[in-house]
Design an enzyme around this catalytic site. Sequence first.
Site, PDB file in Angstrom:
ATOM      1  N   GLU A  46      39.055  58.519  61.256  1.00 31.38           N
ATOM      2  CA  GLU A  46      38.661  58.298  59.867  1.00 31.38           C
ATOM      3  C   GLU A  46      37.505  59.221  59.462  1.00 31.38           C
ATOM      4  OE1 GLU A  46      37.471  54.399  57.086  1.00 31.38           O
ATOM      5  OE2 GLU A  46      37.650  54.230  59.270  1.00 31.38           O
ATOM      6  N   LYS A 115      42.218  54.788  51.224  1.00 31.27           N
ATOM      7  CA  LYS A 115      42.061  53.499  51.889  1.00 31.27           C
ATOM      8  C   LYS A 115      42.102  52.385  50.850  1.00 31.27           C
ATOM      9  CE  LYS A 115      38.943  51.417  55.366  1.00 31.27           C
ATOM     10  NZ  LYS A 115      37.747  51.708  56.207  1.00 31.27           N
ATOM     11  N   CYS A 172      42.082  52.334  58.966  1.00 30.80           N
ATOM     12  CA  CYS A 172      41.186  51.384  59.626  1.00 30.80           C
ATOM     13  C   CYS A 172      41.317  49.947  59.129  1.00 30.80           C
ATOM     14  CB  CYS A 172      39.746  51.870  59.504  1.00 30.80           C
ATOM     15  SG  CYS A 172      38.647  51.087  60.724  1.00 30.80           S
TER      16      CYS A 172
END
Length: 632
Positions: A46, A115, A172
């Site tokens: 990330e 994200k 994530c």
Amino acid sequence: MKDGFIKVAAATPKIKVADPAYNTEEILKIIDETEKNGASILVFSELTISGYTCGDLFLQQPLLTECKNQLLRIVKATENKSMLVVVGCPIVIKQKLYNCAVVISDGSILGIVPKTHLPNYSEFYELRHFTSGEGLEEDLWFGEEFGYVNVAVNQLFKCKEIPELVVACEICEDLWVPLPPSTYHAMAGATVICNPSASVETTTKESYRRSLVSNQSARLLAAYIYADAGEGESTQDVVYSGHHLICENGSVLAEAKRFTNEIIYADIDVQKLAAERRKMTSFPGGQTDDYFEQEFSLEVKENKITRTFPKAPFVPDNQDERDKRCDEILSLQSMGLKKRLEHTNCKHAVVGISGGLDSTLAVLVTARAFDLLDIPRENLICVTMPCFGTTDRTYQNAVSLIKELGATLKEVRIEKAVRQHFADIGHDENNHDVTYENSQARERTQILMDMANQYNGMVIGTGDMSELALGWATYNGDHMSMYAVNCSVPKTLVRYLVLYYAETTENKKLSEVLMDVLDTPVSPELLPPVDGVISQKTEDLVGPYELHDFFLYYMLRFGFPKSKLYRMAKLTFDGVYDDETIKKWLDKFYWRFFSQQFKRSCLPDGPKVGSVAVSPRGDLRMPSDASPTAWI
């Protein structure tokens, strides 16, 4: 990449926080290294370009400008590389900052995935800097050289050359929520999920993370590439370990050693994943109405496969796990028979006992079922029926086995009956053809059925699944029974079930008998022995059961084609069988499997114990007249 095998990699460089130029140099080195090692998909951690732990520096224009410049360097560096690269980068869109996964191939940005779920608890404070990408759909201009790039969560990246290879991304925290974006990606057709992550390391988190990734890959029937942030991130308050994982349908194919920034590789099998989804009709698919689809190309080449395939796919390698599996299967078999005995109010069972593996297992299972029902073991009628091919060794083992189990032994010699039958049909006893063999098998079955009538009991079948797959059973002979306890147990597993019983029984003499049974060659004993030794060995005639069980598992479980089975078998049995031997028995397997379906179409009832079975009422509803041409 041939046969659906795709080499993938997960990596993170040793970064410098907020130094995109340095980080990019390290990223490019990894791209070159993984390309040389044959990787077709490479996933970085990330926010790789900037580092995840930049804090309020994410609000500084110099960092964001440099990240964009270095991203374009990475894009250009992928020209003429047959790879799909996923790298983490902060991206500004309409004065808002997004934590993104950038998907790159052959000098182009295929798409940018923001994200969705931003953690803002404990050590995380992403909402201080980033905006959720949920609902975002934007075409972002990257100049004349790169044009507009789609920014959206709902994107699929499809390989032109390999239809089963469909890639999607989440980042994530997206995985840690109740309904991750990857769930929708898989329902839309993604078979590979990429996750650039920065998961902080704390005690016990390693096993939780592993379970989370592997379980998600299982739920999605997908491959999951998880790349974790590692050394180089700021340790001001937390530590990152670079715990990369590559999973496939619940199995961990590769796992990085923590705190090493190790690059990991694995060969995922997208054909296998596609086969699983075809089979599991409850798995939703085709929900692509609101998805953007981008195509990319990969050179189709035959990479060296580094993943291994178990020689005995029905048998766990680990002994503890194998013992647990054996106990479970014995319970399934005996509980299935227990129900049938209860339902029919049957207090007797008749089993033909030969001293071989299959009949031994059937007797052990029946004795266990009797114990569960408190039926005296003397009600288990075990019949030995010596004839032309019976040897002293198997006969004595059969007698000793029944004695030690406390069952009732009956002996019916069938030579006279079979000779009378030969005379009745005009068959020369010296002609040891299939009539000679099958007449013995059918005579034995007739005796068992009639004795079951005498005792108001039922005949327990002994034949195993491997024999049924190959048709290695006499039609209306050992092929038939009233309940077939071994019908879904492959030959390679029968051996371990008997071994497990031998190792766990408290009866030392019984254990010794079982060990000698295990040491006896597999044979129907239908031809006369030579010097008192078995002359007819099954595996000399139909081929090694370890090969046939290998073929059976991967053909029925995943529908693999012959070329792929051959390639996998060559890798797996290298040094055991040469290529010609493998090809010979693979051809024989297909011929027998298709030509002998008529025997499987009328099998008696029996318990399913594993993921592969051949019951015509359950797992294998196959026409008896199917042509094998497309397979061979």
